[in-house]
Design a protein around this motif. Sequence first.
Motif, mmCIF file in Angstrom:
data_model
loop_
_atom_site.group_PDB
_atom_site.id
_atom_site.type_symbol
_atom_site.label_atom_id
_atom_site.label_comp_id
_atom_site.label_asym_id
_atom_site.label_seq_id
_atom_site.Cartn_x
_atom_site.Cartn_y
_atom_site.Cartn_z
ATOM 1 N N GLY A 202 0.805 -1.216 0.000
ATOM 2 C CA GLY A 202 0.000 0.000 0.000
ATOM 3 C C GLY A 202 0.835 1.261 0.000
ATOM 4 O O GLY A 202 1.925 1.300 0.591
ATOM 5 N N ASN A 203 0.346 2.301 -0.650
ATOM 6 C CA ASN A 203 1.098 3.553 -0.785
ATOM 7 C C ASN A 203 1.252 4.305 0.525
ATOM 8 O O ASN A 203 2.190 5.090 0.692
ATOM 9 N N GLU A 204 0.329 4.071 1.470
ATOM 10 C CA GLU A 204 0.335 4.879 2.696
ATOM 11 C C GLU A 204 1.463 4.492 3.647
ATOM 12 O O GLU A 204 1.837 5.277 4.520
ATOM 13 N N LEU A 205 2.023 3.300 3.507
ATOM 14 C CA LEU A 205 3.031 2.845 4.460
ATOM 15 C C LEU A 205 4.364 3.549 4.268
ATOM 16 O O LEU A 205 4.989 3.988 5.236
ATOM 17 N N LEU A 206 4.801 3.671 3.029
ATOM 18 C CA LEU A 206 6.105 4.273 2.729
ATOM 19 C C LEU A 206 5.894 5.680 2.189
ATOM 20 O O LEU A 206 5.322 5.864 1.112
ATOM 21 N N GLN A 207 6.347 6.665 2.946
ATOM 22 C CA GLN A 207 6.176 8.059 2.570
ATOM 23 C C GLN A 207 7.479 8.630 2.003
ATOM 24 O O GLN A 207 8.574 8.204 2.387
ATOM 25 N N THR A 208 7.328 9.591 1.093
ATOM 26 C CA THR A 208 8.471 10.248 0.467
ATOM 27 C C THR A 208 8.581 11.680 0.955
ATOM 28 O O THR A 208 7.576 12.394 1.033
#
Length: 229
Positions: A202-208
């Motif tokens: 999921g995109n929400e776990l790893l933030q940039t």
Amino acid sequence: MRILVVEDDEGIAGGLAATLRGAGYAVDISPTLSAAWTALHVEAFDMVLLDLGLPDGDGIDWLRRLRQEGLHLPVLILTARDALPDRIAGLDEGADDYLVKPFDPGELLARMRVALRRSEGRASPVLRHGDLEVDPAAHTVRRAGALVPLRAKEFALLLALLRASGQVLTRQRLEEALYGFDDALESNALEVHIHHLRRKLGNELLQTVRGVGYYVPRADAKPLPAGPA
């Protein structure tokens, strides 16, 4: 996780490197204490596996100097010296553990996991983040109870980010955690691993944080602003 092996016997060093890489660690080998000292001051390592009888000195003296300079990363002594005074001296000078050669690779990996867990202040061997559970010993990842298969580098990247939950890790730091000096590294390798992790977890776990790096937010924290590119 990146491990520095300080060992002058090529056969032993090669065997250790194969075991560690098979377990998902990035590995560098230093055959002398001076080379190991230089490596620690130019790269970021998560642990040192230290032999005691090196060509340019004794590992106990080197370890004492390491601790005097305030370097607190875990150090495991791997040596043929089995006398009780040697074991006591190694532990008293700052070693996190002391293994006598020969030893079982499985025991070494288990002791490494314990030392890393202690250094992070964790009691549980399993890392949890919301509905995500990561077991370093079994090399498994579960999300809401469902098994999520990851490749070795993806697993290592996820561990690095989870262990530093809430902290932004730069691209350089993450690459140092995943690759040794001699590993081939393509320019977009990190981004590829990040993409695969987001697709699987999921995109929400790893933030940039653009222009800085990546992070896993603490479970109870709001995401950091993305910042300038």
